[in-house]
Design a protein around this motif. Sequence first.
Motif, PDB file in Angstrom:
ATOM      1  N   ALA A 126       0.828  -1.208   0.000  1.00 38.86           N
ATOM      2  CA  ALA A 126       0.000   0.000   0.000  1.00 38.86           C
ATOM      3  C   ALA A 126       0.861   1.256   0.000  1.00 38.86           C
ATOM      4  N   GLN A 127       1.892   1.239   0.809  1.00 38.18           N
ATOM      5  CA  GLN A 127       2.794   2.391   0.879  1.00 38.18           C
ATOM      6  C   GLN A 127       3.460   2.637  -0.474  1.00 38.18           C
ATOM      7  N   ARG A 128       3.886   1.554  -1.124  1.00 37.19           N
ATOM      8  CA  ARG A 128       4.528   1.684  -2.431  1.00 37.19           C
ATOM      9  C   ARG A 128       3.562   2.179  -3.507  1.00 37.19           C
ATOM     10  N   LEU A 129       2.279   1.840  -3.338  1.00 37.23           N
ATOM     11  CA  LEU A 129       1.273   2.254  -4.312  1.00 37.23           C
ATOM     12  C   LEU A 129       0.654   3.607  -3.980  1.00 37.23           C
ATOM     13  N   THR A 166       2.362   0.888 -11.425  1.00 39.25           N
ATOM     14  CA  THR A 166       3.099   1.084 -10.177  1.00 39.25           C
ATOM     15  C   THR A 166       3.232  -0.233  -9.420  1.00 39.25           C
ATOM     16  N   ALA A 167       2.165  -1.034  -9.415  1.00 40.56           N
ATOM     17  CA  ALA A 167       2.195  -2.334  -8.728  1.00 40.56           C
ATOM     18  C   ALA A 167       3.205  -3.266  -9.385  1.00 40.56           C
ATOM     19  N   ALA A 168       3.232  -3.290 -10.711  1.00 41.41           N
ATOM     20  CA  ALA A 168       4.191  -4.141 -11.415  1.00 41.41           C
ATOM     21  C   ALA A 168       5.618  -3.736 -11.052  1.00 41.41           C
ATOM     22  N   GLN A 169       5.876  -2.443 -11.000  1.00 41.07           N
ATOM     23  CA  GLN A 169       7.204  -1.969 -10.632  1.00 41.07           C
ATOM     24  C   GLN A 169       7.527  -2.320  -9.179  1.00 41.07           C
ATOM     25  N   ALA A 170       6.564  -2.113  -8.284  1.00 41.05           N
ATOM     26  CA  ALA A 170       6.776  -2.386  -6.859  1.00 41.05           C
ATOM     27  C   ALA A 170       6.996  -3.876  -6.601  1.00 41.05           C
ATOM     28  N   LEU A 171       6.409  -4.719  -7.449  1.00 41.11           N
ATOM     29  CA  LEU A 171       6.494  -6.163  -7.261  1.00 41.11           C
ATOM     30  C   LEU A 171       7.527  -6.811  -8.185  1.00 41.11           C
ATOM     31  N   LEU A 230       0.860  -9.615 -14.463  1.00 44.72           N
ATOM     32  CA  LEU A 230      -0.242  -9.342 -13.531  1.00 44.72           C
ATOM     33  C   LEU A 230      -1.610  -9.576 -14.166  1.00 44.72           C
ATOM     34  N   VAL A 231      -1.720  -9.340 -15.460  1.00 45.41           N
ATOM     35  CA  VAL A 231      -3.011  -9.551 -16.117  1.00 45.41           C
ATOM     36  C   VAL A 231      -3.119 -10.926 -16.765  1.00 45.41           C
ATOM     37  N   GLY A 232      -2.078 -11.761 -16.607  1.00 45.09           N
ATOM     38  CA  GLY A 232      -2.160 -13.140 -17.056  1.00 45.09           C
ATOM     39  C   GLY A 232      -1.763 -13.378 -18.491  1.00 45.09           C
TER      40      GLY A 232
END
Length: 129
Positions: A35-38, A62-67, A74-76
């Motif tokens: 959450a903080q990263r996003l 942002t989530a892809a970068q954070a992870l 992420l979308v399969g």
Amino acid sequence: MDTPDPGRTAQLELMIGARLRTRRRQLGLSQSDLAQRLGVSFQQVQKYERGANRVAASTLLTAAQALSTSISWLVGEEVSGRDDDDDVFRALSRPGALEILQAFNAIPDPRTRMALLALAREMAGGAAA
């Protein structure tokens, strides 16, 4: 112009959420860490992971970068294309599932792994056979 299928859209949100949760847990991050990263609340991350809220494109990036992964993953789109991939990621997103898999993989003796698998199947009532 085609109208979006609400059922398909909901399935996509569930799949993205399952992948977010699986990857977050692989990296050992809490929902609060992500959450903080996003730049959102941990409650929002919970809603993303459950598929209750849609993830905006900018948040997905942002989530892809954070992870340390890609939007495609992420979308399969970066998988073998099998229909059961979503089921696998949903199963792995259950609390404890990733940890049990990691523990199973850490067992060096194949016979012990098979004994544990037999025990798990027995406990599941044979459903996982």
